[in-house]
Scaffold this motif. Structure first.
Motif, mmCIF file in Angstrom:
data_model
loop_
_atom_site.group_PDB
_atom_site.id
_atom_site.type_symbol
_atom_site.label_atom_id
_atom_site.label_comp_id
_atom_site.label_asym_id
_atom_site.label_seq_id
_atom_site.Cartn_x
_atom_site.Cartn_y
_atom_site.Cartn_z
ATOM 1 N N ILE A 159 57.987 49.899 37.382
ATOM 2 C CA ILE A 159 57.051 48.779 37.367
ATOM 3 C C ILE A 159 56.133 48.852 36.153
ATOM 4 O O ILE A 159 55.905 47.857 35.455
ATOM 5 C CB ILE A 159 56.221 48.759 38.658
ATOM 6 C CG1 ILE A 159 57.092 48.402 39.856
ATOM 7 C CG2 ILE A 159 55.060 47.769 38.540
ATOM 8 C CD1 ILE A 159 56.461 48.718 41.185
ATOM 9 N N CYS A 214 62.156 44.057 41.569
ATOM 10 C CA CYS A 214 62.044 45.513 41.395
ATOM 11 C C CYS A 214 62.582 46.280 42.599
ATOM 12 O O CYS A 214 62.951 47.453 42.480
ATOM 13 C CB CYS A 214 60.594 45.900 41.132
ATOM 14 S SG CYS A 214 59.998 45.422 39.500
ATOM 15 N N LYS A 230 47.895 39.046 39.875
ATOM 16 C CA LYS A 230 48.909 39.404 40.865
ATOM 17 C C LYS A 230 49.050 38.300 41.901
ATOM 18 O O LYS A 230 48.076 37.915 42.545
ATOM 19 C CB LYS A 230 48.537 40.719 41.547
ATOM 20 C CG LYS A 230 49.569 41.191 42.572
ATOM 21 C CD LYS A 230 49.106 42.470 43.241
ATOM 22 C CE LYS A 230 50.089 42.935 44.303
ATOM 23 N NZ LYS A 230 49.599 44.130 45.024
ATOM 24 N N ILE A 280 51.855 39.736 37.506
ATOM 25 C CA ILE A 280 52.798 40.272 38.490
ATOM 26 C C ILE A 280 53.100 39.169 39.491
ATOM 27 O O ILE A 280 52.290 38.864 40.373
ATOM 28 C CB ILE A 280 52.200 41.499 39.199
ATOM 29 C CG1 ILE A 280 51.757 42.542 38.172
ATOM 30 C CG2 ILE A 280 53.210 42.103 40.169
ATOM 31 C CD1 ILE A 280 50.841 43.594 38.733
ATOM 32 N N ARG A 305 57.493 53.114 40.835
ATOM 33 C CA ARG A 305 56.223 52.855 40.170
ATOM 34 C C ARG A 305 56.377 52.981 38.648
ATOM 35 O O ARG A 305 55.846 52.155 37.892
ATOM 36 C CB ARG A 305 55.148 53.815 40.678
ATOM 37 C CG ARG A 305 53.796 53.689 39.994
ATOM 38 C CD ARG A 305 53.248 52.267 40.063
ATOM 39 N NE ARG A 305 51.926 52.191 39.473
ATOM 40 C CZ ARG A 305 50.826 51.899 40.141
ATOM 41 N NH1 ARG A 305 50.909 51.630 41.429
ATOM 42 N NH2 ARG A 305 49.661 51.840 39.547
ATOM 43 N N GLU A 363 53.525 49.751 45.856
ATOM 44 C CA GLU A 363 53.710 50.313 44.516
ATOM 45 C C GLU A 363 53.063 49.442 43.441
ATOM 46 O O GLU A 363 52.852 49.881 42.314
ATOM 47 C CB GLU A 363 55.205 50.468 44.207
ATOM 48 C CG GLU A 363 55.950 51.434 45.102
ATOM 49 C CD GLU A 363 55.667 52.890 44.773
ATOM 50 O OE1 GLU A 363 54.772 53.158 43.948
ATOM 51 O OE2 GLU A 363 56.339 53.756 45.348
ATOM 52 N N PHE A 364 52.746 48.207 43.781
ATOM 53 C CA PHE A 364 52.151 47.301 42.809
ATOM 54 C C PHE A 364 50.631 47.354 42.809
ATOM 55 O O PHE A 364 49.983 46.643 42.050
ATOM 56 C CB PHE A 364 52.622 45.860 43.066
ATOM 57 C CG PHE A 364 54.075 45.644 42.730
ATOM 58 C CD1 PHE A 364 54.458 45.272 41.452
ATOM 59 C CD2 PHE A 364 55.056 45.837 43.695
ATOM 60 C CE1 PHE A 364 55.792 45.079 41.142
ATOM 61 C CE2 PHE A 364 56.393 45.645 43.388
ATOM 62 C CZ PHE A 364 56.769 45.267 42.110
ATOM 63 N N MET A 394 58.055 41.166 41.730
ATOM 64 C CA MET A 394 57.968 42.171 42.784
ATOM 65 C C MET A 394 59.278 42.273 43.562
ATOM 66 O O MET A 394 59.737 43.371 43.883
ATOM 67 C CB MET A 394 56.803 41.849 43.721
ATOM 68 C CG MET A 394 55.439 42.092 43.094
ATOM 69 S SD MET A 394 54.051 41.891 44.250
ATOM 70 C CE MET A 394 53.744 40.131 44.125
ATOM 71 N N GLN A 437 55.871 47.065 48.381
ATOM 72 C CA GLN A 437 54.783 46.274 47.803
ATOM 73 C C GLN A 437 53.590 47.128 47.409
ATOM 74 O O GLN A 437 52.861 46.792 46.463
ATOM 75 C CB GLN A 437 54.347 45.189 48.794
ATOM 76 C CG GLN A 437 55.402 44.137 49.061
ATOM 77 C CD GLN A 437 55.735 43.325 47.823
ATOM 78 O OE1 GLN A 437 54.877 42.704 47.233
ATOM 79 N NE2 GLN A 437 56.994 43.362 47.403
#
Length: 316
Positions: free
Chosen positions: A200, A229, A256, A221, A197, A235-236, A226, A233
């Motif tokens: 990100i 990284c 996103k 994003i 995180r 974490e986004f 994604m 998922q």
């Protein structure tokens, strides 16, 4: 609806399915599981469902939860303003009138259920449920209180958002009297971040765009980002507050990617702009300071539409 009418519904049915919205947050899950435990404590059968599953960061609310086997006779949606927010996994429940009752706090609620109880001036759906439970005169369990507290705390940004009112604090204070370890809840929700995180946030902050004389900030994003990284998922989720944290920004937009030509838009605004009205222009909605919508097209097309609308509202 009066709270007593909702309690009558709880008492007159035995098997409940509770629907929460996709990309689940603390309020929809806190409301969903809080209601589930309350109903089970009444001797009813109840399950919670979510099209995206239940993220690990909220597992303290459902560590001991186990689905029950039954055919639901009453369906309740919590914190769901639009049936489309149920997600593709729950498409069978999205037609108007399939859901029996919706309990929500979004002013943009589309009243898709047979019955709706919407309090647009209440900070969180979990707070509405607490008021309903309290009106019943029944005692609630510690785990129910923990779920409701989590919903209230997360939807108020740990009580710093404008939707926080004196009665929000009073409800939170009453829930803190239960054995809920509220300090640990707040630490997990607001302070603890995985290494992924943090990575990100560094990337999206570094790529943040500024427009309209720095009054509009935007982060994008993409699925490519994604995947690069290499993190879960989930974490986004919850990045929407980042653009508005820049000094002088009036509207913060998070774009996103959900599918090839589908983008989820999250908007956060200051007192100079109505986020719900902005998103309603694109068929979405939400709250005055926090709202969302979905726009189709390429990334550049979506960005252009958002900036064009922002310019119309803010001026050049």
């Amino acid at each position: 609806m009066e709270y007593s009418e909702i309690i009558d519904i709880f008492e007159s049915h035995d098997k409940f399915l509770i629907i929460t919205h996709k990309s689940p947050d603390g309020d929809t899950l806190g409301s969903g599981f809080g209601l589930c435990y309350f109903l089970r404590e009444m001797g009813k059968m109840a399950n919670v469902v979510n099209s995206d599953g239940f993220p690990d960061r909220y597992d303290f609310m459902y560590v001991d939860y186990a689905p029950q086997e039954f055919e639901p006779e009453y369906i309740i949606a919590v914190d769901v303003a639009d049936p489309a927010l149920m997600g593709s996994g729950l498409a069978a429940y999205q037609e108007k009138g399939v859901v029996d009752l919706c309990i929500d706090h979004h002013i943009s609620n589309k009243h898709f259920a047979k019955l709706s109880h919407v309090e647009g001036d209440t900070a969180a759906a979990a707070h509405i449920l607490y008021k309903i439970f309290k009106s019943s005169g029944r005692k609630i369990s510690d785990i129910t209180a923990k779920c409701l507290y989590t919903g209230i705390a997360t939807d108020t940004g740990c009580f710093k958002y404008e939707n926080t009112r004196p009665d929000t604090h009073l409800a939170a204070a009453e829930l803190m009297a239960y054995d809920i370890d509220f300090a640990n809840v707040n630490r997990r929700m607001f302070d603890v971040k995985s290494k992924g995180r943090i990575k990100i946030e560094q990337i999206v902050t570094g790529k943040m765009e500024y427009h309209l004389h720095d009054r509009c900030a935007m982060i994008c994003i993409t699925t490519e980002l994604m995947e690069s990284c290499g993190v879960d998922q989930a974490e986004f989720d919850g990045l929407a507050s980042i653009p508005l944290s820049a000094e002088g920004v009036v509207i913060g937009i998070t774009v996103k990617q959900r599918h090839e030509r589908v983008f989820k838009i999250s908007v956060r605004t200051t007192e100079d702009m109505d986020a719900s009205a902005f998103c309603n222009y694109f068929g979405g909605g939400g709250h005055i300071r926090a709202a969302g919508c979905e726009i189709r097209g390429t990334l550049e097309e979506v960005k252009a539409k958002l900036l064009e609308r922002a310019e119309q509202v803010l001026g050049k």
